[in-house]
Design a protein around this motif. Sequence first.
Motif, mmCIF file in Angstrom:
data_model
loop_
_atom_site.group_PDB
_atom_site.id
_atom_site.type_symbol
_atom_site.label_atom_id
_atom_site.label_comp_id
_atom_site.label_asym_id
_atom_site.label_seq_id
_atom_site.Cartn_x
_atom_site.Cartn_y
_atom_site.Cartn_z
ATOM 1 N N ARG A 26 10.385 31.126 33.237
ATOM 2 C CA ARG A 26 10.109 30.599 34.575
ATOM 3 C C ARG A 26 11.372 30.761 35.403
ATOM 4 O O ARG A 26 12.442 30.293 35.027
ATOM 5 C CB ARG A 26 9.748 29.121 34.523
ATOM 6 C CG ARG A 26 9.512 28.569 35.919
ATOM 7 C CD ARG A 26 9.295 27.087 35.915
ATOM 8 N NE ARG A 26 8.881 26.641 37.231
ATOM 9 C CZ ARG A 26 8.938 25.393 37.614
ATOM 10 N NH1 ARG A 26 9.368 24.462 36.784
ATOM 11 N NH2 ARG A 26 8.545 25.053 38.813
ATOM 12 N N LYS A 28 12.873 29.574 38.656
ATOM 13 C CA LYS A 28 12.626 28.500 39.616
ATOM 14 C C LYS A 28 12.790 29.000 41.047
ATOM 15 O O LYS A 28 13.668 29.809 41.343
ATOM 16 C CB LYS A 28 13.558 27.328 39.341
ATOM 17 C CG LYS A 28 13.270 26.675 38.007
ATOM 18 C CD LYS A 28 14.125 25.461 37.797
ATOM 19 C CE LYS A 28 13.802 24.824 36.463
ATOM 20 N NZ LYS A 28 14.598 23.641 36.215
ATOM 21 N N ASP A 77 8.147 31.422 41.146
ATOM 22 C CA ASP A 77 7.686 30.519 42.207
ATOM 23 C C ASP A 77 6.432 29.758 41.770
ATOM 24 O O ASP A 77 5.517 29.528 42.562
ATOM 25 C CB ASP A 77 7.406 31.287 43.503
ATOM 26 C CG ASP A 77 8.693 31.687 44.204
ATOM 27 O OD1 ASP A 77 9.738 31.066 43.929
ATOM 28 O OD2 ASP A 77 8.648 32.601 45.034
ATOM 29 N N ALA A 78 6.387 29.381 40.504
ATOM 30 C CA ALA A 78 5.232 28.661 39.960
ATOM 31 C C ALA A 78 5.447 27.158 40.104
ATOM 32 O O ALA A 78 6.545 26.656 39.894
ATOM 33 C CB ALA A 78 5.033 29.021 38.494
ATOM 34 N N SER A 79 4.385 26.465 40.438
ATOM 35 C CA SER A 79 4.457 25.013 40.532
ATOM 36 C C SER A 79 4.551 24.409 39.139
ATOM 37 O O SER A 79 4.231 25.056 38.138
ATOM 38 C CB SER A 79 3.211 24.475 41.234
ATOM 39 O OG SER A 79 2.074 24.667 40.403
ATOM 40 N N GLN A 80 4.963 23.153 39.071
ATOM 41 C CA GLN A 80 5.055 22.463 37.793
ATOM 42 C C GLN A 80 3.676 22.370 37.138
ATOM 43 O O GLN A 80 3.549 22.495 35.922
ATOM 44 C CB GLN A 80 5.653 21.064 37.993
ATOM 45 C CG GLN A 80 6.098 20.410 36.720
ATOM 46 C CD GLN A 80 7.297 21.101 36.089
ATOM 47 O OE1 GLN A 80 8.035 21.838 36.744
ATOM 48 N NE2 GLN A 80 7.490 20.875 34.814
ATOM 49 N N ASP A 81 2.637 22.180 37.945
ATOM 50 C CA ASP A 81 1.269 22.105 37.406
ATOM 51 C C ASP A 81 0.856 23.429 36.765
ATOM 52 O O ASP A 81 0.255 23.440 35.688
ATOM 53 C CB ASP A 81 0.274 21.737 38.509
ATOM 54 C CG ASP A 81 0.453 20.314 38.996
ATOM 55 O OD1 ASP A 81 0.965 19.472 38.227
ATOM 56 O OD2 ASP A 81 0.079 20.051 40.161
#
Length: 105
Positions: A26, A28, A77-81
């Motif tokens: 990931r 961030k 650029d992935a969300s935590q969800d």
Amino acid sequence: MKRRKNGNKQYFTRMGTRKKVHAFVRVKPTDDFAHEMIRYGDDKRSIDIHLKKDIRRGVVNNQQTDWSFKLDGVLHDASQDLVYETVAKDVVSQALNGYNGNLIN
């Protein structure tokens, strides 16, 4: 639980099932992302990192500048969800059912 090797992949077996160790990265999100240093494969499963040579190290400079990694997934650029759904949800569910699971951050 037994460890078995199949080519370059390691599998852990239990009660006739095979589970592969998955690897994700990931990156961030930031306001000033290093686009010139990090490239993602079109398949969203590979990442290339390039660093400029440090000219202060002289003319003969064997500093490594390029790395390439093949993974099970690249989350940029992935969300935590989305990270939880993609990487952790199955591991947490299996841990609640009594199986070992590891997430490394």
